[in-house]
Design a protein around this motif. Sequence first.
Motif, PDB file in Angstrom:
ATOM      1  N   ALA A  44       0.859  -1.258   0.035  1.00  0.00           N
ATOM      2  CA  ALA A  44      -0.027  -0.048   0.040  1.00  0.00           C
ATOM      3  C   ALA A  44       0.770   1.433   0.109  1.00  0.00           C
ATOM      4  O   ALA A  44       0.794   2.157   0.799  1.00  0.00           O
ATOM      5  CB  ALA A  44      -0.809  -0.003   1.240  1.00  0.00           C
ATOM      6  N   ASN A  45       1.738   1.375  -0.886  1.00  0.00           N
ATOM      7  CA  ASN A  45       2.753   2.509  -1.063  1.00  0.00           C
ATOM      8  C   ASN A  45       2.411   3.022  -2.306  1.00  0.00           C
ATOM      9  O   ASN A  45       2.318   2.662  -3.295  1.00  0.00           O
ATOM     10  CB  ASN A  45       3.947   2.184  -0.858  1.00  0.00           C
ATOM     11  CG  ASN A  45       4.615   1.643   0.258  1.00  0.00           C
ATOM     12  OD1 ASN A  45       4.566   2.145   1.345  1.00  0.00           O
ATOM     13  ND2 ASN A  45       4.768   0.038   0.099  1.00  0.00           N
ATOM     14  N   TYR A  46       2.147   4.535  -2.225  1.00  0.00           N
ATOM     15  CA  TYR A  46       1.625   5.298  -3.343  1.00  0.00           C
ATOM     16  C   TYR A  46       2.779   6.229  -3.957  1.00  0.00           C
ATOM     17  O   TYR A  46       3.566   6.999  -3.038  1.00  0.00           O
ATOM     18  CB  TYR A  46       0.215   6.181  -3.382  1.00  0.00           C
ATOM     19  CG  TYR A  46      -0.791   5.171  -3.411  1.00  0.00           C
ATOM     20  CD1 TYR A  46      -1.541   5.215  -4.077  1.00  0.00           C
ATOM     21  CD2 TYR A  46      -1.031   4.147  -2.220  1.00  0.00           C
ATOM     22  CE1 TYR A  46      -2.383   4.256  -4.238  1.00  0.00           C
ATOM     23  CE2 TYR A  46      -2.207   3.466  -2.141  1.00  0.00           C
ATOM     24  CZ  TYR A  46      -2.933   3.380  -3.220  1.00  0.00           C
ATOM     25  OH  TYR A  46      -3.909   2.368  -3.346  1.00  0.00           O
ATOM     26  N   VAL A  47       3.192   6.180  -5.422  1.00  0.00           N
ATOM     27  CA  VAL A  47       4.324   6.699  -5.777  1.00  0.00           C
ATOM     28  C   VAL A  47       4.165   7.848  -6.803  1.00  0.00           C
ATOM     29  O   VAL A  47       3.370   7.521  -7.772  1.00  0.00           O
ATOM     30  CB  VAL A  47       5.254   5.502  -6.064  1.00  0.00           C
ATOM     31  CG1 VAL A  47       6.676   6.250  -6.695  1.00  0.00           C
ATOM     32  CG2 VAL A  47       5.649   4.988  -4.931  1.00  0.00           C
ATOM     33  N   ASP A  57       3.098  -2.294  -9.050  1.00  0.00           N
ATOM     34  CA  ASP A  57       2.674  -3.674  -9.321  1.00  0.00           C
ATOM     35  C   ASP A  57       1.077  -3.744  -8.877  1.00  0.00           C
ATOM     36  O   ASP A  57       0.467  -4.662  -8.954  1.00  0.00           O
ATOM     37  CB  ASP A  57       3.525  -4.652  -8.596  1.00  0.00           C
ATOM     38  CG  ASP A  57       3.451  -4.476  -7.081  1.00  0.00           C
ATOM     39  OD1 ASP A  57       2.661  -3.579  -6.814  1.00  0.00           O
ATOM     40  OD2 ASP A  57       4.112  -5.134  -6.464  1.00  0.00           O
ATOM     41  N   GLY A  58       0.685  -2.609  -8.520  1.00  0.00           N
ATOM     42  CA  GLY A  58      -0.814  -2.463  -7.988  1.00  0.00           C
ATOM     43  C   GLY A  58      -1.110  -3.459  -6.860  1.00  0.00           C
ATOM     44  O   GLY A  58      -2.390  -3.664  -6.504  1.00  0.00           O
ATOM     45  N   SER A  59      -0.040  -3.809  -6.056  1.00  0.00           N
ATOM     46  CA  SER A  59      -0.282  -4.489  -4.882  1.00  0.00           C
ATOM     47  C   SER A  59       0.592  -3.757  -3.713  1.00  0.00           C
ATOM     48  O   SER A  59       0.177  -3.347  -2.701  1.00  0.00           O
ATOM     49  CB  SER A  59       0.056  -5.843  -4.872  1.00  0.00           C
ATOM     50  OG  SER A  59       0.169  -6.470  -3.693  1.00  0.00           O
ATOM     51  N   ARG A  60       1.917  -3.858  -4.087  1.00  0.00           N
ATOM     52  CA  ARG A  60       2.826  -3.087  -3.015  1.00  0.00           C
ATOM     53  C   ARG A  60       3.179  -1.670  -3.310  1.00  0.00           C
ATOM     54  O   ARG A  60       3.281  -0.932  -2.455  1.00  0.00           O
ATOM     55  CB  ARG A  60       4.090  -4.164  -3.018  1.00  0.00           C
ATOM     56  CG  ARG A  60       4.086  -5.331  -2.809  1.00  0.00           C
ATOM     57  CD  ARG A  60       5.304  -6.363  -3.022  1.00  0.00           C
ATOM     58  NE  ARG A  60       6.017  -5.865  -4.216  1.00  0.00           N
ATOM     59  CZ  ARG A  60       7.539  -6.043  -4.120  1.00  0.00           C
ATOM     60  NH1 ARG A  60       8.085  -5.929  -3.205  1.00  0.00           N
ATOM     61  NH2 ARG A  60       8.132  -5.395  -5.264  1.00  0.00           N
ATOM     62  N   LEU A  61       3.084  -1.502  -4.639  1.00  0.00           N
ATOM     63  CA  LEU A  61       3.491  -0.075  -5.196  1.00  0.00           C
ATOM     64  C   LEU A  61       2.316   0.320  -6.042  1.00  0.00           C
ATOM     65  O   LEU A  61       2.112  -0.309  -6.680  1.00  0.00           O
ATOM     66  CB  LEU A  61       4.969   0.006  -5.546  1.00  0.00           C
ATOM     67  CG  LEU A  61       5.954   0.055  -4.764  1.00  0.00           C
ATOM     68  CD1 LEU A  61       7.445  -0.209  -5.764  1.00  0.00           C
ATOM     69  CD2 LEU A  61       6.183   0.879  -3.759  1.00  0.00           C
ATOM     70  N   PHE A  62       1.750   1.415  -5.815  1.00  0.00           N
ATOM     71  CA  PHE A  62       0.673   2.023  -6.649  1.00  0.00           C
ATOM     72  C   PHE A  62       1.122   3.322  -7.518  1.00  0.00           C
ATOM     73  O   PHE A  62       1.880   4.152  -6.910  1.00  0.00           O
ATOM     74  CB  PHE A  62      -0.387   2.204  -6.050  1.00  0.00           C
ATOM     75  CG  PHE A  62      -1.237   1.017  -5.550  1.00  0.00           C
ATOM     76  CD1 PHE A  62      -2.159   0.198  -6.123  1.00  0.00           C
ATOM     77  CD2 PHE A  62      -0.454   0.536  -4.072  1.00  0.00           C
ATOM     78  CE1 PHE A  62      -2.801  -0.875  -5.464  1.00  0.00           C
ATOM     79  CE2 PHE A  62      -1.332  -0.753  -3.680  1.00  0.00           C
ATOM     80  CZ  PHE A  62      -2.174  -1.348  -4.468  1.00  0.00           C
ATOM     81  N   ASP A  63       0.589   3.636  -8.329  1.00  0.00           N
ATOM     82  CA  ASP A  63       0.733   4.964  -9.180  1.00  0.00           C
ATOM     83  C   ASP A  63       0.120   5.643  -8.456  1.00  0.00           C
ATOM     84  O   ASP A  63      -1.336   5.712  -8.100  1.00  0.00           O
ATOM     85  CB  ASP A  63       0.175   4.877 -10.527  1.00  0.00           C
ATOM     86  CG  ASP A  63      -0.110   5.994 -11.125  1.00  0.00           C
ATOM     87  OD1 ASP A  63       0.513   7.063 -10.596  1.00  0.00           O
ATOM     88  OD2 ASP A  63       0.052   6.155 -12.462  1.00  0.00           O
ATOM     89  N   GLY A  64       0.629   6.692  -7.891  1.00  0.00           N
ATOM     90  CA  GLY A  64      -0.202   7.712  -6.800  1.00  0.00           C
ATOM     91  C   GLY A  64      -0.778   9.002  -7.577  1.00  0.00           C
ATOM     92  O   GLY A  64      -1.324   9.855  -6.799  1.00  0.00           O
ATOM     93  N   GLY A  65      -0.608   9.165  -9.122  1.00  0.00           N
ATOM     94  CA  GLY A  65      -1.114  10.316  -9.605  1.00  0.00           C
ATOM     95  C   GLY A  65      -0.413  11.538  -9.301  1.00  0.00           C
ATOM     96  O   GLY A  65       0.820  11.138  -9.156  1.00  0.00           O
ATOM     97  N   THR A  66      -0.855  12.778  -9.646  1.00  0.00           N
ATOM     98  CA  THR A  66      -0.079  13.860  -9.331  1.00  0.00           C
ATOM     99  C   THR A  66      -0.232  14.359  -7.967  1.00  0.00           C
ATOM    100  O   THR A  66      -1.112  14.282  -7.307  1.00  0.00           O
ATOM    101  CB  THR A  66      -0.411  14.843 -10.403  1.00  0.00           C
ATOM    102  OG1 THR A  66      -1.861  15.245 -10.278  1.00  0.00           O
ATOM    103  CG2 THR A  66      -0.155  14.161 -11.899  1.00  0.00           C
ATOM    104  N   LEU A  67       0.905  15.234  -7.731  1.00  0.00           N
ATOM    105  CA  LEU A  67       0.740  16.261  -6.431  1.00  0.00           C
ATOM    106  C   LEU A  67      -0.781  16.922  -6.359  1.00  0.00           C
ATOM    107  O   LEU A  67      -1.406  16.806  -5.730  1.00  0.00           O
ATOM    108  CB  LEU A  67       1.847  16.910  -6.404  1.00  0.00           C
ATOM    109  CG  LEU A  67       3.098  16.583  -5.981  1.00  0.00           C
ATOM    110  CD1 LEU A  67       4.360  17.614  -5.966  1.00  0.00           C
ATOM    111  CD2 LEU A  67       3.076  16.124  -4.617  1.00  0.00           C
ATOM    112  N   SER A  68      -0.996  17.589  -7.423  1.00  0.00           N
ATOM    113  CA  SER A  68      -2.068  18.396  -7.433  1.00  0.00           C
ATOM    114  C   SER A  68      -3.359  17.694  -7.466  1.00  0.00           C
ATOM    115  O   SER A  68      -4.380  18.120  -6.893  1.00  0.00           O
ATOM    116  CB  SER A  68      -2.068  19.282  -8.777  1.00  0.00           C
ATOM    117  OG  SER A  68      -2.100  18.664  -9.905  1.00  0.00           O
ATOM    118  N   ALA A  69      -3.473  16.604  -7.983  1.00  0.00           N
ATOM    119  CA  ALA A  69      -4.447  15.513  -7.857  1.00  0.00           C
ATOM    120  C   ALA A  69      -4.808  14.964  -6.440  1.00  0.00           C
ATOM    121  O   ALA A  69      -5.782  14.508  -6.177  1.00  0.00           O
ATOM    122  CB  ALA A  69      -4.612  14.436  -8.939  1.00  0.00           C
TER     123      ALA A  69
END
Length: 133
Positions: A44-47, A57-69
């Motif tokens: 559950a880490n967003y980056v 990988d959608g399990s350990r590391l996720f796409d966190g989107g942008t700072l402004s979003a």
Amino acid sequence: VNHPKGVLIRWDEASDMVFANNAVYCPGTTAIDASGIDKCTTTANYVEGHLIGATIDGSRLFDGGTLSATFTKPANNDYWPRPDSVLVGHADPHYVPDLDFNRTPRKPPFAVGAYESEGSPNNPGRPLRAGFK
């Protein structure tokens, strides 16, 4: 947030390490530079930013989107999660501390990162600035 290298992990010889529920936002630079991360609990880490030795990988590391979003006013160093932030409600409950950065008790569904916003649009705590700790 906004560091040339957000997180440096060197766990090749480590055991029983946990990297969980972090928001690492380093757009245009390295968010995570990791070695040995596959040997430990990572969840559950967003980056946002480049990854070395790790992948979204959608399990350990996720796409966190942008700072402004994700955050209310990142241009003003206000990293309070927006009510619709990807961080809200996505923490792994097994690794959530009892209190957030403002010393507010965390309640489910838990948010990833330093703050438990509970839908509030503004941070009730002190603003971040040089020497705030």
